[in-house]
Design a protein around this motif. Structure first.
Motif, PDB file in Angstrom:
ATOM      1  N   ARG A 165       0.819  -1.215   0.000  1.00 46.55           N
ATOM      2  CA  ARG A 165       0.000   0.000   0.000  1.00 46.55           C
ATOM      3  C   ARG A 165       0.849   1.260   0.000  1.00 46.55           C
ATOM      4  O   ARG A 165       0.356   2.347  -0.321  1.00 46.55           O
ATOM      5  CB  ARG A 165      -0.947   0.010   1.200  1.00 46.55           C
ATOM      6  CG  ARG A 165      -0.273   0.043   2.555  1.00 46.55           C
ATOM      7  CD  ARG A 165      -1.288   0.254   3.673  1.00 46.55           C
ATOM      8  NE  ARG A 165      -2.207  -0.854   3.802  1.00 46.55           N
ATOM      9  CZ  ARG A 165      -2.200  -1.722   4.812  1.00 46.55           C
ATOM     10  NH1 ARG A 165      -1.280  -1.606   5.760  1.00 46.55           N
ATOM     11  NH2 ARG A 165      -3.083  -2.682   4.873  1.00 46.55           N
ATOM     12  N   THR A 205      -4.226  -0.450  -8.630  1.00 46.32           N
ATOM     13  CA  THR A 205      -5.137  -0.019  -7.568  1.00 46.32           C
ATOM     14  C   THR A 205      -4.841  -0.758  -6.273  1.00 46.32           C
ATOM     15  O   THR A 205      -4.354  -1.884  -6.285  1.00 46.32           O
ATOM     16  CB  THR A 205      -6.606  -0.268  -7.967  1.00 46.32           C
ATOM     17  OG1 THR A 205      -6.795  -1.658  -8.236  1.00 46.32           O
ATOM     18  CG2 THR A 205      -6.976   0.556  -9.194  1.00 46.32           C
ATOM     19  N   LEU A 206      -5.150  -0.102  -5.164  1.00 40.89           N
ATOM     20  CA  LEU A 206      -4.990  -0.669  -3.828  1.00 40.89           C
ATOM     21  C   LEU A 206      -6.235  -0.354  -3.008  1.00 40.89           C
ATOM     22  O   LEU A 206      -6.959   0.598  -3.307  1.00 40.89           O
ATOM     23  CB  LEU A 206      -3.769  -0.070  -3.122  1.00 40.89           C
ATOM     24  CG  LEU A 206      -2.394  -0.352  -3.713  1.00 40.89           C
ATOM     25  CD1 LEU A 206      -1.365   0.553  -3.067  1.00 40.89           C
ATOM     26  CD2 LEU A 206      -2.012  -1.807  -3.533  1.00 40.89           C
ATOM     27  N   HIS A 207      -6.461  -1.147  -1.988  1.00 38.74           N
ATOM     28  CA  HIS A 207      -7.547  -0.845  -1.047  1.00 38.74           C
ATOM     29  C   HIS A 207      -6.932  -0.116   0.140  1.00 38.74           C
ATOM     30  O   HIS A 207      -6.102  -0.680   0.864  1.00 38.74           O
ATOM     31  CB  HIS A 207      -8.243  -2.129  -0.589  1.00 38.74           C
ATOM     32  CG  HIS A 207      -9.508  -1.871   0.170  1.00 38.74           C
ATOM     33  ND1 HIS A 207     -10.719  -1.667  -0.453  1.00 38.74           N
ATOM     34  CD2 HIS A 207      -9.748  -1.736   1.496  1.00 38.74           C
ATOM     35  CE1 HIS A 207     -11.645  -1.445   0.450  1.00 38.74           C
ATOM     36  NE2 HIS A 207     -11.083  -1.480   1.650  1.00 38.74           N
ATOM     37  N   THR A 227      -7.543   2.764   3.520  1.00 37.72           N
ATOM     38  CA  THR A 227      -8.374   3.625   4.362  1.00 37.72           C
ATOM     39  C   THR A 227      -7.954   5.071   4.118  1.00 37.72           C
ATOM     40  O   THR A 227      -6.911   5.349   3.503  1.00 37.72           O
ATOM     41  CB  THR A 227      -8.193   3.294   5.843  1.00 37.72           C
ATOM     42  OG1 THR A 227      -6.856   3.640   6.240  1.00 37.72           O
ATOM     43  CG2 THR A 227      -8.452   1.818   6.118  1.00 37.72           C
ATOM     44  N   ASP A 238     -13.369  10.916  -0.233  1.00 42.38           N
ATOM     45  CA  ASP A 238     -13.025   9.509  -0.031  1.00 42.38           C
ATOM     46  C   ASP A 238     -11.505   9.378  -0.037  1.00 42.38           C
ATOM     47  O   ASP A 238     -10.792  10.372  -0.257  1.00 42.38           O
ATOM     48  CB  ASP A 238     -13.663   8.626  -1.111  1.00 42.38           C
ATOM     49  CG  ASP A 238     -13.317   9.066  -2.530  1.00 42.38           C
ATOM     50  OD1 ASP A 238     -12.265   9.702  -2.734  1.00 42.38           O
ATOM     51  OD2 ASP A 238     -14.099   8.770  -3.454  1.00 42.38           O
ATOM     52  N   GLN A 258      -9.445   8.159  -2.206  1.00 41.55           N
ATOM     53  CA  GLN A 258      -8.839   8.552  -3.476  1.00 41.55           C
ATOM     54  C   GLN A 258      -8.620  10.053  -3.529  1.00 41.55           C
ATOM     55  O   GLN A 258      -7.528  10.532  -3.866  1.00 41.55           O
ATOM     56  CB  GLN A 258      -9.732   8.126  -4.644  1.00 41.55           C
ATOM     57  CG  GLN A 258      -9.172   8.504  -6.026  1.00 41.55           C
ATOM     58  CD  GLN A 258      -8.031   7.624  -6.466  1.00 41.55           C
ATOM     59  OE1 GLN A 258      -8.220   6.449  -6.749  1.00 41.55           O
ATOM     60  NE2 GLN A 258      -6.825   8.188  -6.543  1.00 41.55           N
ATOM     61  N   SER A 269     -12.866   3.387   3.757  1.00 39.53           N
ATOM     62  CA  SER A 269     -11.873   2.759   2.889  1.00 39.53           C
ATOM     63  C   SER A 269     -12.467   2.587   1.505  1.00 39.53           C
ATOM     64  O   SER A 269     -13.683   2.654   1.302  1.00 39.53           O
ATOM     65  CB  SER A 269     -11.429   1.404   3.453  1.00 39.53           C
ATOM     66  OG  SER A 269     -12.513   0.483   3.452  1.00 39.53           O
ATOM     67  N   GLY A 270     -11.591   2.349   0.544  1.00 45.39           N
ATOM     68  CA  GLY A 270     -12.043   2.160  -0.824  1.00 45.39           C
ATOM     69  C   GLY A 270     -10.876   1.835  -1.727  1.00 45.39           C
ATOM     70  O   GLY A 270      -9.709   1.821  -1.316  1.00 45.39           O
ATOM     71  N   THR A 271     -11.198   1.574  -2.987  1.00 42.27           N
ATOM     72  CA  THR A 271     -10.183   1.282  -3.987  1.00 42.27           C
ATOM     73  C   THR A 271      -9.568   2.583  -4.485  1.00 42.27           C
ATOM     74  O   THR A 271     -10.297   3.518  -4.852  1.00 42.27           O
ATOM     75  CB  THR A 271     -10.799   0.510  -5.161  1.00 42.27           C
ATOM     76  OG1 THR A 271     -11.369  -0.707  -4.669  1.00 42.27           O
ATOM     77  CG2 THR A 271      -9.730   0.168  -6.192  1.00 42.27           C
TER      78      THR A 271
END
Length: 478
Positions: free
Chosen positions: A17, A24-26, A28, A181, A183, A215-217
């Motif tokens: 991360r 892409t990463l997941h 927070t 978010d 991103q 959290s999200g992509t």
């Protein structure tokens, strides 16, 4: 029968991360902010900039885990020449951050500039406001830049007061970005540094609990953010801010004029050139506009879906949306484009009306000025509350009557009819309220530092300040 294929290549790790520079990463929100200084340094290295990094602040919800996440990354921070020094308190941390902007003027400098990050929760901003006001007047170095990550807890879930920092940030003269978010937390951080360098101002990121803990992509591809440098002229002359420490007249007058004039204007130009504020959909026949920023914009979109207003229905009914990424200063060009042809604008924002007031100021006096609703409807009735935290259900419930009054919106009327009929048939029961023993959160630095005798009544100040105190009242009969 299909035989499963064995995975090839290196196995993913938690450290990916922070080290991966593609795909892409997941993440927070906190992890995105921890990755931010690394991505700033990577971008500088790709551009051949001679820079270093510095981070200081004071922990507090919703940024309570930020320092711990940075500590886990210390080997990476060292590799990228980033110094992380948590502050004894918020104003000392802010003063240390400003010291980095003066470093490039020293004869023994080893880099051209230092990019610095200050972090703290909203009560920490209150405490550090004098230091940050001075710092922002002095300004930032064109090869350095300074970000302020301000954690806001609007529902006071883990704070002694509800958090809403945008009006204080505006008063301090900081351009303020509001990510929705993880991103945008990462992307707006990169834009914030570029804006700070161009404008010579500290730039703030308003980080609410839902963004920090959510959290999200996240797309982490190198080069995905390519800041566009706006027009840097002031009165026809190229502007490049010079950081100084002479806080006396006549120098102070010049700093104030540049902060409120050329420097904030460059911040507005940056927001326009880099599309930080976006009209998400528009047609020439639109008559109603809705404005929201950051996390509240996501709540608004969900509220519209609750009301049956999907993209097709919004277009059919002439509803235009504006998603603000920079909430101060409000950029006038996007406002003019958004308001063109509209008869009504509704502003959805938490707490006090910063966006609503700025929008009215920009539109005031125009011959075709639309009506603007926000905290109150034009008839003076309360529309969106000044207190608490907005969520999609609350936004839907508050927005529906106003939209219904503005025009024929069958799906909204149907939703209102259903809600009213349900309320008449079956009143909602009151849920029992359970009491609990008050205590500090497990990660709070005061968790073990404040002990009181059994049976004592205890009061305290904000957990964000080192002078947080408790006092003990005598037990009855003593």
């Amino acid at each position: 029968m299909v035989t499963p294929q064995k995975a090839t290549g290196p196995r993913p790790t938690l450290q990916d991360r922070y080290v991966r520079e593609e795909g892409t990463l997941h993440l927070t929100g906190i992890q995105a902010l921890a990755r931010l200084p690394l991505d700033i340094r990577r971008a500088d290295r790709r551009e051949g900039r001679s820079t270093a990094g510095f981070i200081s602040g004071y922990e507090g919800s919703p940024l309570a885990g930020y320092d711990m996440e940075l500590a886990r990354c210390r080997p990476l921070l060292d590799e990228y020449d980033i110094v992380f020094r948590p502050g004894v308190n918020e104003e000392l941390a802010a003063t240390a951050v400003q010291g980095t902007q003066l470093a490039a003027a020293q004869p023994d400098k080893r880099v051209d500039g230092i990019t610095a990050i200050w972090y703290g929760k909203s009560p920490g901003l209150d405490r550090a406001s004098d230091a940050i006001r001075h710092n922002n007047l002095m300004g930032t170095h064109p090869d350095g830049g300074a970000l302020a990550l301000v954690g806001d807890d609007p529902a006071a879930k883990s704070s002694t007061v509800p958090g809403a920092s945008e009006l204080l940030l505006a008063d301090l003269g900081l351009p303020t970005l509001y990510p929705s978010d993880p991103q945008e937390a990462l992307d707006f951080g990169l834009h914030g540094v570029a804006m700070s360098r161009a404008a010579g101002l500290w730039v703030a990121l308003k980080i609410v609990t839902a963004v920090a803990d959510g959290s999200g992509t996240v797309d982490v591809s190198a080069g995905r953010i390519a800041p566009v440098v706006p027009d840097l002229t002031a009165d026809g002359v190229p502007y490049r801010h010079t950081v100084g420490t002479r806080m006396l007249q006549p120098a102070l007058g010049d700093l104030e004029r540049s902060r409120d004039g050329a420097r904030l204007e460059i911040a507005r130009r940056y927001a326009l050139a880099n599309n930080l504020n976006r009209i998400t959909r528009t047609t020439p026949d639109d008559r109603i506009g809705i404005v929201a920023a950051g996390k509240t914009f996501l709540d608004l979109r969900q509220a519209l879906r609750i009301l049956g207003l999907d993209e097709t229905e919004l277009e059919r009914r002439g509803v235009r949306l504006l998603h603000l990424g920079m909430i101060h200063p409000l950029e006038p060009t996007i406002v003019e484009r958004f308001a063109r042809g509209l008869r009504h604008i509704v502003v959805v924002e938490e707490k006090r009306p910063l966006i609503e007031t700025a929008l009215k100021d920009l539109l005031y006096g125009r011959g075709d000025q639309p009506s603007v609703s926000g905290k109150r409807a034009p008839d003076g009735s309360v529309l969106f509350p000044l207190d608490g935290e907005l969520d999609p259900d609350t936004v839907a419930a508050r927005l529906a009557p106003r939209l219904n009054a503005l025009g024929e919106l069958p799906t909204v009327q149907s939703w209102l009819n259903t809600i009213r009929a349900t309320a008449r048939r079956r009143p909602l029961p009151l849920l029992p309220v359970l009491s609990r023993t008050p205590y500090f959160c497990s990660g709070c630095p005061h968790n073990l530092s404040t002990k009181a005798p059994e049976g004592a009544a205890v009061g305290r100040g904000s957990a964000a300040t080192p002078w947080s105190h408790s006092w003990t009242l005598p037990r009855p009969g003593t």
